[in-house]
Each structure stands twice: as structure tokens, then as C-alpha cells.
Design an enzyme around this catalytic site. Structure first.
Site, PDB file in Angstrom:
ATOM      1  N   GLY A  20      38.006  40.089  29.986  1.00 57.57           N
ATOM      2  CA  GLY A  20      37.845  41.373  30.674  1.00 57.57           C
ATOM      3  C   GLY A  20      39.159  41.888  31.215  1.00 57.57           C
ATOM      4  O   GLY A  20      39.228  42.423  32.327  1.00 57.57           O
ATOM      5  N   ALA A  21      40.221  41.769  30.422  1.00 54.89           N
ATOM      6  CA  ALA A  21      41.577  42.032  30.911  1.00 54.89           C
ATOM      7  C   ALA A  21      41.951  43.504  30.960  1.00 54.89           C
ATOM      8  O   ALA A  21      43.009  43.842  31.481  1.00 54.89           O
ATOM      9  CB  ALA A  21      42.586  41.288  30.030  1.00 54.89           C
ATOM     10  N   ASN A  22      41.110  44.382  30.455  1.00 53.41           N
ATOM     11  CA  ASN A  22      41.516  45.788  30.349  1.00 53.41           C
ATOM     12  C   ASN A  22      41.198  46.623  31.578  1.00 53.41           C
ATOM     13  O   ASN A  22      41.644  47.766  31.681  1.00 53.41           O
ATOM     14  CB  ASN A  22      40.876  46.431  29.124  1.00 53.41           C
ATOM     15  CG  ASN A  22      39.361  46.454  29.205  1.00 53.41           C
ATOM     16  OD1 ASN A  22      38.730  45.432  28.956  1.00 53.41           O
ATOM     17  ND2 ASN A  22      38.775  47.580  29.553  1.00 53.41           N
ATOM     18  N   GLY A  24      39.830  46.647  36.098  1.00 50.76           N
ATOM     19  CA  GLY A  24      39.445  45.971  37.328  1.00 50.76           C
ATOM     20  C   GLY A  24      40.269  44.743  37.640  1.00 50.76           C
ATOM     21  O   GLY A  24      41.499  44.724  37.512  1.00 50.76           O
ATOM     22  N   GLY A  26      40.451  41.949  36.081  1.00 55.01           N
ATOM     23  CA  GLY A  26      41.100  41.389  34.902  1.00 55.01           C
ATOM     24  C   GLY A  26      42.413  42.069  34.595  1.00 55.01           C
ATOM     25  O   GLY A  26      43.405  41.417  34.250  1.00 55.01           O
ATOM     26  N   SER A 149      31.038  35.154  43.083  1.00 55.30           N
ATOM     27  CA  SER A 149      30.825  36.269  44.002  1.00 55.30           C
ATOM     28  C   SER A 149      30.201  35.718  45.276  1.00 55.30           C
ATOM     29  O   SER A 149      29.504  34.694  45.247  1.00 55.30           O
ATOM     30  CB  SER A 149      29.885  37.302  43.378  1.00 55.30           C
ATOM     31  OG  SER A 149      29.410  38.230  44.346  1.00 55.30           O
ATOM     32  N   TYR A 174      21.705  38.757  38.988  1.00 56.72           N
ATOM     33  CA  TYR A 174      23.158  38.705  39.164  1.00 56.72           C
ATOM     34  C   TYR A 174      23.538  37.490  40.015  1.00 56.72           C
ATOM     35  O   TYR A 174      24.468  36.745  39.678  1.00 56.72           O
ATOM     36  CB  TYR A 174      23.660  39.982  39.821  1.00 56.72           C
ATOM     37  CG  TYR A 174      25.154  39.980  40.097  1.00 56.72           C
ATOM     38  CD1 TYR A 174      26.067  40.044  39.049  1.00 56.72           C
ATOM     39  CD2 TYR A 174      25.653  39.911  41.395  1.00 56.72           C
ATOM     40  CE1 TYR A 174      27.433  40.037  39.285  1.00 56.72           C
ATOM     41  CE2 TYR A 174      27.015  39.906  41.642  1.00 56.72           C
ATOM     42  CZ  TYR A 174      27.901  39.970  40.591  1.00 56.72           C
ATOM     43  OH  TYR A 174      29.250  39.965  40.833  1.00 56.72           O
TER      44      TYR A 174
END
Length: 323
Positions: A20-22, A24, A26, A149, A174
Site C-alpha cells: 500500500g505504498a502509493n 497514506g 504507506g 489499530s 475491522y
């Protein structure tokens, strides 16, 4: 003094993979690791968005060493393909940052038939870590960081109904995925320690950080009013994504991090610089940790075979890597 991204040690010659590096957390983690000299593998679902994010990092950091890897955590075959590509191209992996996730989504199944949040946030990262394990244990001092979280407090593993076929609640689902992230981190730490491996499994959470994660549930549900409200108050109350990324960056790079550690924000575990924090008793129940590991192995088909036999892997570099 409070720890910041400027305190990250030089990481020249080290390789990190960020899911998820693209966007937030990440993206902020990728930017900080690249600035410290690491080669960062940006594992993302959308290649176009990943390339745009990489361009931003390159514009900010001259000589940033980045690599794009297509990874869709909703599909275990994508996890297998991505891990195979990394194993084929790289001789070391110093940091695996299991960052990507979805939150409070309407009921949906992954392509493999898992409830989407449990499948994406936990099972896919479990499988990715297991498939990359030969590379990780062959890299002295490597670290695996699982992002949880504070809402793990809502979580309990519904072994009787993992797909949530009855009574689905998006927030409880979640919470289940986030407590599973913690349980995986703790159990991986225990199993590595039992076998005398130097791999450090730690966990972190961002507190209340302003990212796209909070916007996606209302976008997916098509609720424009709720999206507008979240978009208005979130930046006012939440800390910036760069601050939210600090606990996971600390866990990934700071000297003295130990297997089984868990880091979060200093102030009420919601805001501020990172510190070592605690998690609830349910997240540390030994029997549940072992059972979740066994169930996750069965569901993903990834067995962590290297943890079943004690093997002293040869060092791939004279550099001690992360202290």
C-alpha cells in the site's frame, strides 16, 4: 526528545518492501525510507497510482531507489506472484512493512472467498510474509512490521464464522482483522525466537491519522454526504499521515526494537510521537494465537516451512543491517 523521521538511521544498501505504498501511511513510510537511503519496493494494487507516487518521491529525494511491484491483496494468487518476483530478483529483504489495509467496508468477499477485511488485512499479509520468509531469515536482523489499530480492542476472532455469513458488522469485522494482525505479529515473534532466528517481528499502529482509509467506506457505499463530513472534520481532529506513519517507521528502523514489541502514538495512543504501547489480553492469548496461525495456514496454503526446521542461514552481507 520526541522521535521523528529525521532520526531514522542511514539505510544505504538495505531493501524494504511496503504494501500500500502509493498513499497514506504507506506513502509516508516509502518517502521516509527512501530518504534514508533504502531501496524501497512499492507493492501496490494500482500500477498507475504507484508510478505517480514514485514520481513524487523521486522529485523530493534525488537518487531515490524505488521499484514498483503489482500486488492485489484481495487475491492470493497475486500475493504468490508478487512474492515470487521479489524472491527471483533480490538477495536480501531487510524490512517488510505490512501496511496496506481496508477499513469498515460493506460486506464483500475476496476472490478466494474470505470476508474482505480479514482476507486483505490479515490473510494476505500472512501469506506474503510466509512466502518471503526464506529471504527474510537469510537477511541478518531483518524486520517484519505488522500494522494494527487501537480498534483491535473491538476485535475477537470468530472461528465459528470467519466469513461473517451471519450478523455482519463492518466495524467489528475491522476490529477482528486488526487483532489478527497483532496476533500474527506476536506468534511470528514467538516462533522465530524458539528457533533462534534473528528475524524481528514487531507491530505498530498510527493512532488517529488523516488518510484516505477513513474516506473509502463512504465512497464505496456511495454516501456523498458522509464523505463530505469525514473529509471536513478528519483533517481537523486527526494527526497528519506523516505523524501516523512514525510508529511503524520506528518499529522498522529504530535501534533496540525487539521481537514482540508494539508501538503507537504517545498521547492517548491517538496522537504524537511513537512509543512502546500495550495491547489487550485477548490479543495475547497463547491458545488463540496458535489456533489463528493454524487456521491461517489452512486457508492460505502457506506453511512457513522454514520455521519447522532450525537452519542457520548464511549471512548475505557483512553489514549488520538494523541494530
Amino acid at each position: 526528545m520526541a522521535w521523528t523521521a529525521n532520526d531514522i538511521p542511514r539505510l544505504d544498501g538495505l531493501t524494504a518492501l511496503v504494501t500500500g505504498a502509493n498513499s497514506g501511511l504507506g506513502f509516508e513510510s516509502t518517502r521516509a525510507l527512501a530518504r534514508a537511503g533504502a531501496h524501497v519496493i512499492m507493492a501496490c494494487r494500482n500500477p498507475a497510482k504507484a508510478e505517480a507516487a514514485a514520481d513524487r518521491v523521486r522529485a523530493e529525494t534525488e537518487g531515490a531507489s524505488l521499484e514498483l511491484l503489482e500486488l492485489d491483496l484481495m487475491r492470493l494468487d497475486s500475493v504468490k506472484e508478487a512474492a515470487g518476483e521479489v524472491l527471483g530478483k533480490h538477495g536480501r529483504l531487510d524490512i517488510l512493512l505490512n501496511n496496506a489495509g481496508i477499513m469498515a467496508m460493506p460486506y464483500q468477499l475476496t476472490e478466494d472467498g474470505f470476508e474482505s477485511q480479514f482476507g486483505t488485512n490479515h490473510l494476505a499479509h500472512f501469506a506474503l510474509t510466509g512466502r518471503l520468509l526464506p529471504l527474510l531469515i537469510g537477511t541478518p536482523g531483518a524486520r517484519v512490521v505488522s500494522v494494527s489499530s487501537f480498534l483491535h480492542l473491538l476485535g475477537a476472532i470468530r472461528f465459528h464464522d470467519l466469513p461473517w455469513e451471519r450478523g455482519y458488522n463492518k466495524w467489528l469485522a475491522y476490529g477482528m482483522s486488526k487483532i489478527a494482525n497483532l496476533m500474527f505479529s506476536y506468534e511470528l515473534a514467538r516462533r522465530c525466537s524458539e528457533r533462534g532466528l534473528s528475524l524481528v517481528s514487531a507491530a505498530a499502529h498510527p493512532g488517529y491519522a488523516s488518510t484516505n482509509l477513513e474516506l473509502r467506506p463512504s465512497e464505496t457505499a456511495g454516501n456523498k454526504l458522509k464523505r463530505a463530513l469525514v473529509g471536513f472534520y478528519n483533517p481537523l481532529v486527526a494527526q497528519p499521515a506523516a505523524m501516523g506513519a512514525l510508529p511503524q517507521l520506528f518499529a522498522a528502523t529504530a535501534p533496540g526494537v525487539r521481537a514482540g514489541d508494539y508501538y503507537g502514538p504517545r498521547l492517548l495512543q491517538l496522537w504524537g510521537a511513537p512509543k512502546k504501547v500495550g495491547s489487550n489480553g485477548r490479543s495475547r492469548d497463547a491458545g488463540t494465537l496458535r489456533r489463528l496461525w493454524e487456521v491461517s495456514t489452512e486457508l492460505t496454503g502457506v506453511e512457513f516451512a522454514e520455521l519447522k526446521v532450525v537452519r542457520k542461514a548464511p549471512a548475505r552481507s557483512a553489514r549488520p543491517a538494523l541494530a
